[in-house]
Structure formats: structure tokens, C-alpha cells
Motif scaffolding. Sequence first.
Motif, PDB file in Angstrom:
ATOM      1  N   GLY B 189      26.988  -1.055  15.705  1.00 46.95           N
ATOM      2  CA  GLY B 189      26.120  -0.241  16.533  1.00 46.95           C
ATOM      3  C   GLY B 189      26.499  -0.127  18.004  1.00 46.95           C
ATOM      4  O   GLY B 189      26.474   0.970  18.560  1.00 46.95           O
ATOM      5  N   GLY B 190      26.849  -1.266  18.621  1.00 46.71           N
ATOM      6  CA  GLY B 190      27.089  -1.290  20.064  1.00 46.71           C
ATOM      7  C   GLY B 190      28.099  -0.249  20.529  1.00 46.71           C
ATOM      8  O   GLY B 190      27.789   0.615  21.359  1.00 46.71           O
ATOM      9  N   PRO B 191      29.324  -0.290  19.992  1.00 45.52           N
ATOM     10  CA  PRO B 191      30.347   0.678  20.432  1.00 45.52           C
ATOM     11  C   PRO B 191      29.951   2.130  20.143  1.00 45.52           C
ATOM     12  O   PRO B 191      30.246   3.019  20.954  1.00 45.52           O
ATOM     13  N   ILE B 192      29.241   2.380  19.035  1.00 51.96           N
ATOM     14  CA  ILE B 192      28.822   3.750  18.716  1.00 51.96           C
ATOM     15  C   ILE B 192      27.807   4.219  19.763  1.00 51.96           C
ATOM     16  O   ILE B 192      27.892   5.337  20.279  1.00 51.96           O
ATOM     17  N   LEU B 193      26.872   3.314  20.111  1.00 50.33           N
ATOM     18  CA  LEU B 193      25.864   3.668  21.118  1.00 50.33           C
ATOM     19  C   LEU B 193      26.548   4.045  22.441  1.00 50.33           C
ATOM     20  O   LEU B 193      26.187   5.030  23.087  1.00 50.33           O
ATOM     21  N   SER B 194      27.556   3.274  22.830  1.00 50.16           N
ATOM     22  CA  SER B 194      28.247   3.555  24.100  1.00 50.16           C
ATOM     23  C   SER B 194      28.961   4.903  24.061  1.00 50.16           C
ATOM     24  O   SER B 194      29.001   5.621  25.055  1.00 50.16           O
ATOM     25  N   LYS B 195      29.538   5.229  22.897  1.00 45.85           N
ATOM     26  CA  LYS B 195      30.215   6.534  22.753  1.00 45.85           C
ATOM     27  C   LYS B 195      29.213   7.676  22.907  1.00 45.85           C
ATOM     28  O   LYS B 195      29.487   8.676  23.583  1.00 45.85           O
ATOM     29  N   ARG B 196      28.071   7.524  22.260  1.00 48.75           N
ATOM     30  CA  ARG B 196      27.028   8.554  22.373  1.00 48.75           C
ATOM     31  C   ARG B 196      26.521   8.642  23.802  1.00 48.75           C
ATOM     32  O   ARG B 196      26.214   9.735  24.295  1.00 48.75           O
ATOM     33  N   ALA B 197      26.417   7.482  24.460  1.00 48.46           N
ATOM     34  CA  ALA B 197      25.917   7.442  25.842  1.00 48.46           C
ATOM     35  C   ALA B 197      26.803   8.275  26.764  1.00 48.46           C
ATOM     36  O   ALA B 197      26.318   8.919  27.699  1.00 48.46           O
ATOM     37  N   ALA B 198      28.097   8.269  26.490  1.00 48.73           N
ATOM     38  CA  ALA B 198      29.041   9.012  27.337  1.00 48.73           C
ATOM     39  C   ALA B 198      28.752  10.516  27.295  1.00 48.73           C
ATOM     40  O   ALA B 198      29.126  11.264  28.204  1.00 48.73           O
ATOM     41  N   LEU B 199      28.057  10.967  26.242  1.00 46.28           N
ATOM     42  CA  LEU B 199      27.756  12.400  26.090  1.00 46.28           C
ATOM     43  C   LEU B 199      26.358  12.745  26.592  1.00 46.28           C
ATOM     44  O   LEU B 199      25.930  13.903  26.528  1.00 46.28           O
ATOM     45  N   GLY B 200      25.623  11.742  27.061  1.00 48.92           N
ATOM     46  CA  GLY B 200      24.230  11.983  27.453  1.00 48.92           C
ATOM     47  C   GLY B 200      23.993  11.832  28.943  1.00 48.92           C
ATOM     48  O   GLY B 200      24.918  11.531  29.703  1.00 48.92           O
ATOM     49  N   LYS B 201      22.728  12.061  29.345  1.00 43.33           N
ATOM     50  CA  LYS B 201      22.353  11.980  30.762  1.00 43.33           C
ATOM     51  C   LYS B 201      21.565  10.700  31.015  1.00 43.33           C
ATOM     52  O   LYS B 201      20.542  10.457  30.378  1.00 43.33           O
ATOM     53  N   GLU B 202      22.021   9.915  31.969  1.00 43.55           N
ATOM     54  CA  GLU B 202      21.373   8.637  32.281  1.00 43.55           C
ATOM     55  C   GLU B 202      19.964   8.821  32.828  1.00 43.55           C
ATOM     56  O   GLU B 202      19.102   7.968  32.669  1.00 43.55           O
ATOM     57  N   GLN B 203      19.737   9.950  33.508  1.00 46.53           N
ATOM     58  CA  GLN B 203      18.428  10.165  34.140  1.00 46.53           C
ATOM     59  C   GLN B 203      17.416  10.799  33.170  1.00 46.53           C
ATOM     60  O   GLN B 203      16.265  10.999  33.542  1.00 46.53           O
ATOM     61  N   ALA B 204      17.851  11.095  31.953  1.00 43.52           N
ATOM     62  CA  ALA B 204      16.977  11.821  31.040  1.00 43.52           C
ATOM     63  C   ALA B 204      15.694  11.049  30.724  1.00 43.52           C
ATOM     64  O   ALA B 204      14.632  11.625  30.633  1.00 43.52           O
ATOM     65  N   TRP B 205      15.813   9.742  30.575  1.00 43.42           N
ATOM     66  CA  TRP B 205      14.667   8.924  30.203  1.00 43.42           C
ATOM     67  C   TRP B 205      14.538   7.747  31.138  1.00 43.42           C
ATOM     68  O   TRP B 205      15.525   7.237  31.650  1.00 43.42           O
ATOM     69  N   ASP B 206      13.284   7.317  31.257  1.00 41.17           N
ATOM     70  CA  ASP B 206      13.009   6.207  32.148  1.00 41.17           C
ATOM     71  C   ASP B 206      12.796   4.938  31.320  1.00 41.17           C
ATOM     72  O   ASP B 206      11.848   4.857  30.547  1.00 41.17           O
ATOM     73  N   PHE B 207      13.689   3.978  31.444  1.00 41.48           N
ATOM     74  CA  PHE B 207      13.516   2.696  30.752  1.00 41.48           C
ATOM     75  C   PHE B 207      13.271   1.596  31.783  1.00 41.48           C
ATOM     76  O   PHE B 207      13.774   1.679  32.902  1.00 41.48           O
ATOM     77  N   PRO B 208      12.518   0.562  31.379  1.00 41.12           N
ATOM     78  CA  PRO B 208      12.271  -0.532  32.330  1.00 41.12           C
ATOM     79  C   PRO B 208      13.561  -1.290  32.657  1.00 41.12           C
ATOM     80  O   PRO B 208      14.542  -1.219  31.911  1.00 41.12           O
ATOM     81  N   ARG B 209      13.545  -1.996  33.770  1.00 39.03           N
ATOM     82  CA  ARG B 209      14.658  -2.890  34.158  1.00 39.03           C
ATOM     83  C   ARG B 209      14.104  -4.308  34.076  1.00 39.03           C
ATOM     84  O   ARG B 209      13.647  -4.848  35.082  1.00 39.03           O
ATOM     85  N   PRO B 210      14.104  -4.904  32.857  1.00 36.47           N
ATOM     86  CA  PRO B 210      13.398  -6.169  32.688  1.00 36.47           C
ATOM     87  C   PRO B 210      13.976  -7.284  33.564  1.00 36.47           C
ATOM     88  O   PRO B 210      15.190  -7.368  33.731  1.00 36.47           O
ATOM     89  N   MET B 211      13.094  -8.081  34.107  1.00 35.62           N
ATOM     90  CA  MET B 211      13.429  -9.307  34.851  1.00 35.62           C
ATOM     91  C   MET B 211      13.975  -9.054  36.252  1.00 35.62           C
ATOM     92  O   MET B 211      14.305  -9.997  36.954  1.00 35.62           O
TER      93      MET B 211
END
Lengths: 140, 346
Positions: B189-211
Amino acid sequence: MNRISYSIHDTRRIAREILRQLGRRHIILLSGELGTGKTITVQAIAEELGVTEDVNSPTYVLMKIYPLQNADFDRLVHVDLYRIEYNQDTDELGLTDYLNDEKSLVVVEWPERILGNWPSDALLVQFYYGDKENIRTIDF
Amino acid sequence: MTYILGIETSCDETAAAVIKANKSEVSVLSHVVNSQIKIHEQFGGVVPEVAARQHLVNILPIVNQAIKQAKLTLNKISAIAATQGPGLAGSLMVGFETAKTLAWLNNKPLYEINHLTGHLWSWLLPEVGKTSTLNIPWPFIALIVSGGHTELVLVKDFVNHEIIGKTLDDAAGEAFDKAAKIMNLGYPGGPILSKRAALGKEQAWDFPRPMLQQQDFNFSFSGLKTSLLYKINKLGKLSDQQINDLCASWQAAVIEVLVEKTVRAAKFYQAKAVAVVGGVSANQNLRQAMTEKCVNNNWLLLLPHMTYAGDNAAMIALAGFMSHHLGRQSSNKNFLTSAIKPSLNI
């Protein structure tokens, strides 16, 4: 028993309740989707039993063992079968010794990966998502 | 000149390597890794019995190959270094017992190595056949990030290593794998997620920054997993672009926390350098984000070659050289009764 948890704090309190419900049993099976509170439950159980080191997910090593100084148990065996293939026998996991040892409190996440092979007196706890965020139903 | 044979079987990789080192430089003479990921893929998960059996089938041919590639024989080896823990018990046992047997029969010292200590030095390893100088900026902060680990370690010298922060629940790599699972991205999963991430927008969704509010150096990734799950439940059926955006935004949250905590630790301990090691250190976005911070703060950034980011035996051999030769730690003379330590800490 059906308990509703509204927060991580609630889940930890319910975990202590689960421990009190244990009676003479020594195996707890925690079944539920990702993110329903299984690991938090184990952390609360560990804390309640006096484990001082941090308890984190054993997903990659399958199990972590914490020595206990406790009248009932010598050790807490935290098992996580998330990475395990379905339908294996418990014998093949190196768990048999602990499952047969009443001095070992064995807490298993993702037990359904090998359901059917667990001792019949194990305490099954089921975690469900509630209707709203942060709400969980914990059934045991 | 010291020649060390390293053996590593703590998790999914059967690995052996030979390094040649003196107090100023190290060369990797051979580096052999056999990964079981393909086998696990076929089973849809890890089968501990199968994993241990695979290590057993592979271990001697791989050790033999490492020694052959190094153009040496066992009697020319100065010492044998093997991973004692942490890891999967059945898997650790195969490599450790093999190392004990080889050390005993060939009358060599056995170095009992902590897998995590191995990662701490992985950035020093040159490619096979090449040499690098042992130039170490003390103290340095190491971020160990992999499927099983997320730890911040203060490395003061060859033997004094202190865990100053770690994950309170899931490891970063594990969080990647579970997030990928939630989105049904496939295995691993990890490497596939990173590949998909390269095609997406980081600002599209708001996720928490835990800790990040906590001043300590600990991490927590379990909540990020839950927060992803909530978003997906709300969205229903996802388009490819939505998945890409979720991957990008989610990954950005994980990386920001990893980088920010590492930066704080490096400042607090007045580190000269930052090392990012372990499987997740292969993540390009993490490397890039950490590079910027290091440039801004005038720290050296210590990154392993891609081939040493994941588990390997060259780092175990080098850890043996660091602790027992440069750090002058004595080796266990009674290793015949020595056992693996699946829950070993630094």
C-alpha cells in the motif's frame, strides 16, 4: 453488554470495565474495523495492569510481550493479526504456549483472521462505528 | 582491515552482506537481499510459518552468495554480525541461529545487533564495490521510519543512542499501508499511495497534524487513519482524482508531522545533522521536505542510498563495526546460549 463510547477517554474507561468482566478467563479478542479503538483498548488495559512502557501497534512484529507484576498474570501478550493471511491455525503463529498458559493475558486484535480456532472461553469484544464521528459501540 | 559478515532476517527480508572497514573508511563488498514481499502478496498477508520457512530455505544460499561476491572465504572474515531483535520471532531465529553456528564453527566473534542501530548507520554505506569515509557529524538526530518503526534517536557517539521520541500507536509506514487499505489501493500500500499522491493536490483536503501541539518528540498516526476513514465514508464512491487528492493531502499531513518533530528535536539537542533512515526514507516528498529544512538550518542531511533504505545486512555489519571496533564494546563470549530478543529497544 453494549457500551457507547463518545471519546477516546470513554473507550479507555470501557477497557477497564472489560478487564473487570474477564473473571477467570485470560484471552480477550478485539474485533472491529480500522480505527474503532482496538489499540487504545489494549493501551488502557496495559496501563491498568501497571505496564509503564509505551504500548504501540504490533502490526509488523505480530506480537509484543510486556512482563507484569500482578496477582493474576505474569505477562501481557499483545497480538495483532492484521498482516496475517486468513484462515491459519493458531498453532502456526507461535501463540499456542500463551493461549494454554493462564498466567498470560493474551489480547488479540483482528482475531477474525483466524476465527474458529480460538479457545471457546475467550472474551470476544466487538467494536463498531457509531452514527456520528468519534462515536463507537463496544460490545462484550 | 576488518571484514564483517552481516546477517539480517528480522522481518520480510533474508539478507547477508560483507563490509570491509577501518577507522576512517568503509566499503561494501557484497549486499544480497531476498524479499518475501511477493510471497506475502500471493498469500494476501504474512504467514509467520511460511515466512520463517522461507528464511530457512534462503539463508545459507544467501550467506554463501554474499561471501562469494565479496571474493572471500569464511575464515578471512573477522566477525559475524547478526540481528538479535526487534522483529518477528520465527524469522529472527533463522538468521541469528545461523550466525551463531557459523561463528562457533569458524571460531569468530559474534556481534549481537539491534536492528534499529543498524538503520542508524545505513546512510554511511556506499554502493557495492565503492568506499565512503567515516565522517560523522556528532551529535546527529536520526528519524527511523519504516513499516514497523517511527523513532527519533539522538546519536551521541558510536555506542550512546537515546530514543527521544516514538510513535504512541501506529508506525508511519504502517499508517501508509492502512490508509492505502482504506482506499483499496492494493498491495504494498505505502508505495502505491505515494504514487497516487504525486498526481493529486495537497491542499485539496484538510487533515489534522497530530501531536504538533505537544512539545515532546512523540508521534501518533492512528487518528489520521480514522480521519481519512470519516472523509471516505462521507464521500461515497471516489473518482480517481478524488483518490489522488486524498492521497496527496493525507501524505502531506504525515510528512509535515515527521519533519516538524525531527526539526524540533534537532534544534533542541543542537544536532549537527539529521539522518532519515528506514523503508519510508525512500519517500521522495519526505526527502524533499527534509532537505529544505536542513538547508535552512545548516544541518547536514544524511540519507541512505535507496538500496539501504529498507532492511539489509550491510547496515547490520556496519553497526557491528561501529559498536565493537570504534565504540570498543566487547562481544558476548558466551554466545552459544544467547537468544533472539523480539521486543528489543535501543
